[in-house]
Design a protein around this motif. Structure first.
Motif, PDB file in Angstrom:
ATOM      1  N   ALA A  74      -3.086  -4.733   5.498  1.00  0.00           N
ATOM      2  CA  ALA A  74      -2.126  -3.625   5.003  1.00  0.00           C
ATOM      3  C   ALA A  74      -0.748  -4.517   4.347  1.00  0.00           C
ATOM      4  N   LEU A  75      -0.364  -5.454   5.402  1.00  0.00           N
ATOM      5  CA  LEU A  75       0.767  -6.360   4.944  1.00  0.00           C
ATOM      6  C   LEU A  75       0.646  -6.875   3.612  1.00  0.00           C
ATOM      7  N   LEU A  76      -0.581  -7.467   3.419  1.00  0.00           N
ATOM      8  CA  LEU A  76      -1.152  -8.290   2.259  1.00  0.00           C
ATOM      9  C   LEU A  76      -0.816  -7.298   0.854  1.00  0.00           C
ATOM     10  N   ALA A  77      -1.337  -6.052   1.116  1.00  0.00           N
ATOM     11  CA  ALA A  77      -1.055  -5.252  -0.073  1.00  0.00           C
ATOM     12  C   ALA A  77       0.297  -4.829  -0.178  1.00  0.00           C
ATOM     13  N   ASN A  78       1.216  -4.790   0.997  1.00  0.00           N
ATOM     14  CA  ASN A  78       2.595  -4.579   0.620  1.00  0.00           C
ATOM     15  C   ASN A  78       3.272  -5.943  -0.057  1.00  0.00           C
ATOM     16  N   GLN A  79       2.586  -7.232   0.178  1.00  0.00           N
ATOM     17  CA  GLN A  79       3.104  -8.174  -0.535  1.00  0.00           C
ATOM     18  C   GLN A  79       2.794  -8.267  -1.857  1.00  0.00           C
ATOM     19  N   VAL A  80       1.401  -7.902  -1.937  1.00  0.00           N
ATOM     20  CA  VAL A  80       0.956  -7.951  -3.333  1.00  0.00           C
ATOM     21  C   VAL A  80       1.812  -7.071  -4.278  1.00  0.00           C
ATOM     22  N   PHE A  81       2.278  -5.961  -3.900  1.00  0.00           N
ATOM     23  CA  PHE A  81       3.016  -5.082  -4.482  1.00  0.00           C
ATOM     24  C   PHE A  81       4.271  -5.586  -5.327  1.00  0.00           C
ATOM     25  N   PHE A  82       4.519  -6.737  -4.889  1.00  0.00           N
ATOM     26  CA  PHE A  82       5.750  -7.220  -5.538  1.00  0.00           C
ATOM     27  C   PHE A  82       5.197  -8.170  -6.727  1.00  0.00           C
ATOM     28  N   TYR A  83       3.937  -8.451  -6.697  1.00  0.00           N
ATOM     29  CA  TYR A  83       3.642  -9.486  -7.752  1.00  0.00           C
ATOM     30  C   TYR A  83       2.669  -8.985  -8.994  1.00  0.00           C
ATOM     31  N   ASP A  84       1.879  -8.033  -8.561  1.00  0.00           N
ATOM     32  CA  ASP A  84       0.760  -7.522  -9.334  1.00  0.00           C
ATOM     33  C   ASP A  84       1.032  -6.904 -10.491  1.00  0.00           C
ATOM     34  N   ASP A  85       0.144  -6.568 -11.427  1.00  0.00           N
ATOM     35  CA  ASP A  85       0.555  -5.857 -12.470  1.00  0.00           C
ATOM     36  C   ASP A  85       0.618  -4.236 -11.706  1.00  0.00           C
ATOM     37  N   PRO A  86       1.421  -3.394 -11.977  1.00  0.00           N
ATOM     38  CA  PRO A  86       1.381  -2.181 -11.164  1.00  0.00           C
ATOM     39  C   PRO A  86       0.276  -1.346 -11.430  1.00  0.00           C
ATOM     40  N   VAL A  87       0.098  -1.345 -12.426  1.00  0.00           N
ATOM     41  CA  VAL A  87      -1.158  -0.318 -12.802  1.00  0.00           C
ATOM     42  C   VAL A  87      -2.219  -0.626 -12.046  1.00  0.00           C
ATOM     43  N   ARG A  88      -2.776  -1.844 -12.195  1.00  0.00           N
ATOM     44  CA  ARG A  88      -4.097  -2.260 -11.641  1.00  0.00           C
ATOM     45  C   ARG A  88      -3.934  -2.226 -10.102  1.00  0.00           C
ATOM     46  N   PHE A  89      -2.612  -2.440  -9.533  1.00  0.00           N
ATOM     47  CA  PHE A  89      -2.373  -2.449  -8.250  1.00  0.00           C
ATOM     48  C   PHE A  89      -2.448  -1.117  -7.674  1.00  0.00           C
ATOM     49  N   THR A  90      -1.943  -0.186  -8.292  1.00  0.00           N
ATOM     50  CA  THR A  90      -2.150   1.302  -7.784  1.00  0.00           C
ATOM     51  C   THR A  90      -3.730   1.532  -7.905  1.00  0.00           C
ATOM     52  N   ASP A  91      -4.287   1.254  -8.951  1.00  0.00           N
ATOM     53  CA  ASP A  91      -5.642   1.486  -8.814  1.00  0.00           C
ATOM     54  C   ASP A  91      -6.412   0.860  -7.746  1.00  0.00           C
ATOM     55  N   SER A  92      -6.158  -0.290  -7.320  1.00  0.00           N
ATOM     56  CA  SER A  92      -6.784  -0.986  -6.489  1.00  0.00           C
ATOM     57  C   SER A  92      -6.790  -0.510  -5.082  1.00  0.00           C
ATOM     58  N   VAL A  93      -5.333   0.098  -4.737  1.00  0.00           N
ATOM     59  CA  VAL A  93      -4.896   0.297  -3.560  1.00  0.00           C
ATOM     60  C   VAL A  93      -5.783   1.783  -3.336  1.00  0.00           C
ATOM     61  N   ASN A  94      -5.735   2.368  -4.481  1.00  0.00           N
ATOM     62  CA  ASN A  94      -6.415   3.877  -4.424  1.00  0.00           C
ATOM     63  C   ASN A  94      -8.029   3.810  -4.128  1.00  0.00           C
ATOM     64  N   LYS A  95      -8.419   2.658  -4.552  1.00  0.00           N
ATOM     65  CA  LYS A  95     -10.024   2.367  -4.460  1.00  0.00           C
ATOM     66  C   LYS A  95     -10.136   2.063  -2.694  1.00  0.00           C
ATOM     67  N   ILE A  96      -9.249   1.191  -2.326  1.00  0.00           N
ATOM     68  CA  ILE A  96      -9.495   0.840  -0.862  1.00  0.00           C
ATOM     69  C   ILE A  96      -9.212   2.114   0.051  1.00  0.00           C
ATOM     70  N   CYS A  97      -8.246   2.913  -0.443  1.00  0.00           N
ATOM     71  CA  CYS A  97      -8.040   4.254   0.217  1.00  0.00           C
ATOM     72  C   CYS A  97      -9.259   5.161   0.264  1.00  0.00           C
ATOM     73  N   ASP A  98     -10.059   4.945  -0.661  1.00  0.00           N
ATOM     74  CA  ASP A  98     -11.195   5.906  -0.938  1.00  0.00           C
ATOM     75  C   ASP A  98     -12.114   5.444   0.136  1.00  0.00           C
ATOM     76  N   GLU A  99     -12.314   4.181   0.265  1.00  0.00           N
ATOM     77  CA  GLU A  99     -13.199   3.406   1.050  1.00  0.00           C
ATOM     78  C   GLU A  99     -12.646   3.461   2.620  1.00  0.00           C
ATOM     79  N   LEU A 100     -11.590   3.748   2.860  1.00  0.00           N
ATOM     80  CA  LEU A 100     -10.943   3.899   4.265  1.00  0.00           C
ATOM     81  C   LEU A 100     -11.023   5.406   4.496  1.00  0.00           C
TER      82      LEU A 100
END
Lengths: 425, 425
Positions: free
Chosen positions: B236-262
């Protein structure tokens, strides 16, 4: 000390046993550091008396004033505008503290890595050994550094009468607007405390009193340009320290008397140390009573201190407040202008300070600059590196000292200072 | 890494030898800390890829964007309003750094007693090992703590494109006026840099993009309320860290996909650690990549981290920006309102943070709070004492940790953390 003082201290809630111990240490330190000096101006007898009575007669004066309705406001910083306090016929006294006290209790409230000045202020409070804190009707904290601003949140739990003044970090139009809003808010708070409606006459009188004290100390500073120097740095520092405690009119007179004496000395080419003694400018953090460690080390290492670029020194006193205005609004603007010029390291950027240090080196013909940083004082420690660069660029020798209030490093500091003095001889 | 990256790094002026060494350490640390975890969500594969390419693909994207006219703005703090950057079609990337580098050089510019985060940012700069710093068209510093604000004076000598944003210290009307003036000044600077006149549509789009990223990370956080916890604190910390670097739209999609899995995991009552594992809230200073030391210690000591009260965590992401307004002025007000709520320890007083920590303990059903303080970070270290008191008043166990980026204290920290976990079991 007379029994009158003991009952006064008891009534103020002081811990008499701890307070006796403090006074003894203070008295011994004063004896060893101040009274052991040679060739002191006679006028320093006044300051010797003030110091011997610092928790006695001066506190009694404050208490007598309080009995007659005059409020006491305590402050930890040169940003608190004394003009406004005086305009309401109240008294401003410095609460900064220069010795470790009740360290164990303090370190339960503040991180160990907090600067000695803040810890000491807390220690004097917790230990119930400061009659100034106890007699203050209002204690003013100010948001200068992180350490102070965050510590006031805790101090607010310890004292019933803390008033916190916010301060800008940048000398921008918004920064000045903040200072203005805060000085007006302070004026209202002082009016409420004292019951005095501050008017133009009061402000003019306040400005006059405070300017006169600044002029006197500035006159004293100017006399240190000569070689030999007619007064030691330790004695000049003491005058700058008492600046924060004493009755301002009496202080002004006493400093001017010393200046008369020093002028006569200069005519006779008499100095407190021989002509040609290496001349040091001290620059950096404030030195509150009884923090005389570094000046004592310097002046027992073959050098003489010719100026203090410090809150307890020229940074705190160098600008006068313009008294030419007529209305409250205009006088307040003049006060705000004056304080907005203070070149404290909390400001970013802070180029005025670098210029002022170089100016002081030239004015006081210093051979070198010793930068004094209190351990964990981030603003001054961080600024010490660009200061060092600015001085090196002008081929001015400089030494950075980082220390606290303990005596443990005295030997090590003395070795470093002696080597520096040897270098600039 | 491909040769394309090497020439890109070379063109960016990186020190390839030092950079290779950094990437090797980073890769090994990631292997030992992240890839060694068990029962990780499959979706974390995305972040594993992002991390393996953190100086590669993402930097190439930024460079491709720059070639197409999209500017890159680097930031050291969550106070820099990403909405305004996005409104000008520019990219905001975090420049904070979580590892020691070029320490000797750094300590010539900054006092040794400066926090590891600031030293690291300087080290990455001096060592020429950060492609983000080198690719940034503008670097934004902000006057938060004394350490940062004073260090920017020095950073300004090292980089050609530093922009400093002033910030308030108090949540007063004047404090908000300062933030407003600074956000408008920043808007003008971004417009000048990008050549884009920021309009309401741009701001609305910027707010939407950034809010979506916050909503996704908030969704991820919410899924950590369950027992067993479906994702580790490290991930979860890693996701919060990547929040600052990644393309925001792709980041959003990727986090949401993880959430589906969780969510599917939660239905199956599957966890990353067994049900009943002691649950820890981490609170305090930010943790920038690759500063995973304390979370790794905690999660290899029989506990699981269920929340981060941190800039790299809920403090940075928890408030959305109101997007209902229509005009530039109204949207700017909404942005200012949102950032003025951030409960950073630089504010005095800062009661919201104490409340938020207690709220988070309840929300995430934490058994205890580990306060993480970077050595010499005065605001958080000072606030850690009242935080501890507030938690004790609610019978919430808490442990204060003060550390830096070195590995020297790992053994000692592990002993303390294990004892704490034993206590809250």
């Amino acid at each position: 000390m007379s029994e009158d003082y003991r009952s006064m201290w008891e009534n103020l809630g002081l811990d008499l046993v701890a307070h006796d111990a403090l006074l003894e240490v203070l008295g011994n330190g004063y004896q060893d550091i101040y009274l052991a000096q040679k060739e002191r101006p006679e006028g320093m007898g006044y300051f010797d008396f003030v110091m011997s009575e610092i928790h006695g007669l001066r506190v009694k004066e404050l208490m007598d004033g309080k009995a007659a309705g005059r409020k006491v406001i305590g402050s930890y910083c040169v940003f608190v505008p004394e003009e406004i306090v005086r305009a309401a016929d109240a008294t401003l006294v410095g609460l900064c503290a220069g010795a470790d006290f009740a360290v164990e209790g303090v370190e339960r409230l503040l991180p160990r890595n907090t600067c000695a000045l803040i810890k000491s202020a807390f220690g004097f409070n917790l230990g119930k050994v400061c009659p100034y804190i106890e007699s203050a009707d209002m204690i003013v904290g100010e948001n200068t550094c992180d350490g102070k601003k965050k510590s006031y949140e805790t101090l607010n739990e310890l004292v019933p009468n803390l008033y916190v003044m916010d301060l800008p970090q940048v000398k921008s139009p918004e920064g000045r607007a903040l200072l203005k809003a805060e000085f007006y808010r302070f004026k209202v708070a002082v009016e409420k405390l004292t019951g005095v409606a501050i008017d133009a006459d009061g402000l003019k009188k306040g400005i006059e009193i405070v300017n006169n004290k600044r002029k006197a100390i500035y006159r004293l500073s100017s006399l240190r340009k000569t070689d030999p120097v007619p007064i030691s740095g330790l004695d000049a520092l003491l005058a700058n320290q008492v600046f924060f405690y004493d009755d301002p009119v009496r202080f002004t007179d006493s400093v001017n008397k010393i200046c008369d004496e020093l002028e006569a000395r200069i005519k006779r080419e008499e100095g407190v140390m021989p002509k040609g003694t290496p001349r040091i400018l001290i620059s950096g953090c404030p030195m509150a009573v009884p923090n005389w460690k570094l000046p004592w080390i310097i002046e027992t290492s073959g050098a003489v201190i010719v100026g203090e670029e410090s809150c307890v020194g020229e940074r705190g006193t160098r600008n006068l407040t313009d008294d030419s205005a007529k209305t409250v609004e205009e006088l307040m603007e003049a006060i705000i202008d004056r304080y907005f010029k203070v070149d404290c390291a909390i400001f970013t950027p802070n180029p005025d300070r670098l210029e002022h240090i170089v100016d002081m080196v030239e004015t006081y013909k210093a051979d070198g600059v010793i930068q004094y940083g209190l351990q964990f004082c981030q603003p001054y420690l961080m600024e010490s590196i660009p200061v060092e660069e600015a001085l090196r660029a002008k081929d001015i020798p400089t030494l950075r000292i980082e220390t606290d209030y303990s005596q443990e490093d005295v030997g090590q500091l003395k070795t470093r200072v002696e080597a520096f003095v040897e270098l600039i001889k």
